[in-house]
Design an enzyme around this catalytic site. Structure first.
Site, PDB file in Angstrom:
ATOM      1  CG  ASP A  95      -2.141   0.824   1.111  1.00 40.39           C
ATOM      2  OD1 ASP A  95      -2.397   1.349   0.017  1.00 40.39           O
ATOM      3  OD2 ASP A  95      -2.850   0.977   2.125  1.00 40.39           O
ATOM      4  CG  HIS A  96      -1.205   5.007   0.681  1.00 44.69           C
ATOM      5  ND1 HIS A  96      -1.538   6.093  -0.096  1.00 44.69           N
ATOM      6  CD2 HIS A  96      -2.363   4.374   0.958  1.00 44.69           C
ATOM      7  CE1 HIS A  96      -2.847   6.114  -0.272  1.00 44.69           C
ATOM      8  NE2 HIS A  96      -3.375   5.079   0.355  1.00 44.69           N
ATOM      9  CG  HIS A 252      -6.717   4.672  -2.119  1.00 42.76           C
ATOM     10  ND1 HIS A 252      -5.437   4.697  -1.602  1.00 42.76           N
ATOM     11  CD2 HIS A 252      -6.653   3.863  -3.197  1.00 42.76           C
ATOM     12  CE1 HIS A 252      -4.640   3.934  -2.345  1.00 42.76           C
ATOM     13  NE2 HIS A 252      -5.362   3.422  -3.322  1.00 42.76           N
ATOM     14  CB  SER A 255     -13.830   4.053   6.507  1.00 39.49           C
ATOM     15  OG  SER A 255     -12.944   2.962   6.399  1.00 39.49           O
ATOM     16  CG  ASN A 274      -6.699   0.453  -0.849  1.00 40.10           C
ATOM     17  OD1 ASN A 274      -6.748  -0.361  -1.770  1.00 40.10           O
ATOM     18  ND2 ASN A 274      -5.670   1.266  -0.685  1.00 40.10           N
TER      19      ASN A 274
END
Length: 344
Positions: A95-96, A252, A255, A274
């Site tokens: 990831d990032h 991304h 949530s 993600n």
């Protein structure tokens, strides 16, 4: 199934694009969270992606080592072995990775996979992310060109971010006033710099109001139509049909997103999403409950000895794994990947 080969990973992504669904990409930091991801994918009969952030990889190496590459290699080795016991396909991703840690993470991991490929083996990871959102777009894409060439040589897919995802990820914070929406000009520059697959396949994390972290539903102002605008820019530039989806998009910071916005994003070419904050909470919540419900057992209070069965880590880690796996099934449902494993 063994961890997906480059060919299987490409097939997974192609099927997602054609079928209008996406794969959950679950951030993992330990053997327990990897097991939870595999269990969730398997029960949903969905292929998926397991990924390690720079902080997650460093954590995975242990407090005495704190080395991103060693942690990523160790977690990947566990995932390669554990995945063999499940009947679904799983790809490994990092990831990032920002500019300041490229030499501590993605570049050495690419070199490790290249050495494996040179020996006739498969790459250790199937994709890596370069996060250039904190640097000017031209510098971002110049680095992307370098990394894409290295990734292609090692049969690896690169993920590139253009624009800024708000909130905080592994201690790197983007303020709300940042450019949270990728512009048409940035989409065009991306095509000019790294093409649309002919220079190596890449996934594009364009930003459309995404925010890392936890927010109440409705507080994340997503504009998925930004992704449609990006596809339209590419169609016009490449002379493609009106229904073509040349970009492979990544979602991304989902949530707290409205389900309708997620579904809309899928129609515009999102094939990877993600998932981190929600699964972190799902993992932690039953541990907290266990501690409260077994307070006198997990602690040695007033000269008592506690209850070994209560403070044995297995007693609450099993609950955490189960809870996280259930949350992953929910993500598979949201992204419409349930029952669509390529292993069938």
């Amino acid at each position: 199934m063994p961890i997906a080969t480059p060919e299987v990973y490409n097939e997974m992504l192609d099927r997602a694009k054609e079928g209008g669904f996406a794969f959950p990409a679950i951030n993992c930091t330990s053997s327990e969270t990897i097991n939870a991801a595999l269990k969730g994918f398997a029960e949903a009969e969905s292929d998926g992606i397991i990924q390690f952030s720079t902080g997650g990889a460093e954590f995975g190496s242990g407090l005495a080592v704190k080395n991103k590459v060693k942690g990523a290699v160790a977690l990947a080795a566990f995932a390669h072995e554990a995945a063999k016991s499940y009947g679904i396909n799983v790809a490994l991703h990092t990831d990032h990775c920002q500019k300041e840690v490229l030499d501590e993470y993605v570049r050495p991991l690419l070199a490790i996979s290249q050495e494996r490929v040179d020996r006739g083996e498969l790459p250790l990871f199937q994709s890596h992310m370069w996060d250039g959102s904190a640097v000017p777009i031209d510098e971002n894409l110049e680095i992307a060109q370098e990394l894409l060439a290295k990734a292609k040589a090692a049969n690896i897919i690169l993920e590139v971010e253009i624009g800024v995802v708000g909130g905080e990820e592994d201690g790197v914070e983007a303020k709300a006033g940042a450019n949270l929406y990728t512009s048409p000009e940035d989409f065009e520059k991306t095509i000019d710099a790294i093409g649309t697959g002919e220079k190596g396949r890449y996934l594009l994390a364009a930003t459309f109001g995404n925010v890392h972290g936890v927010y109440k539903p409705g507080n994340v102002k997503l504009r998925p139509e930004v992704l449609l605008e990006g596809q339209q820019v590419a169609r016009k530039k490449l002379g493609l049909a009106d229904d073509a989806l040349p970009f492979d998009f990544v979602f991304h910071g989902g949530s707290g997103s409205e389900k309708e916005k997620i579904e809309e994003a899928l129609t515009y070419g999102v094939i990877k999403m993600n998932v981190d904050t929600d699964t972190q909470y799902a993992f932690t919540r039953p541990i907290v409950s266990h501690m409260f419900e077994n307070y006198n057992g997990v602690l040695k209070i007033d000269g008592e000895v506690g209850n070994k069965k209560a403070y044995d880590p297995r007693s609450y880690m099993k609950k955490a794994e189960q809870s996280m796996s259930e949350r992953i099934i929910e993500s598979c449902q949201d992204l419409k990947s349930v029952g669509k494993t390529t292993s069938k």
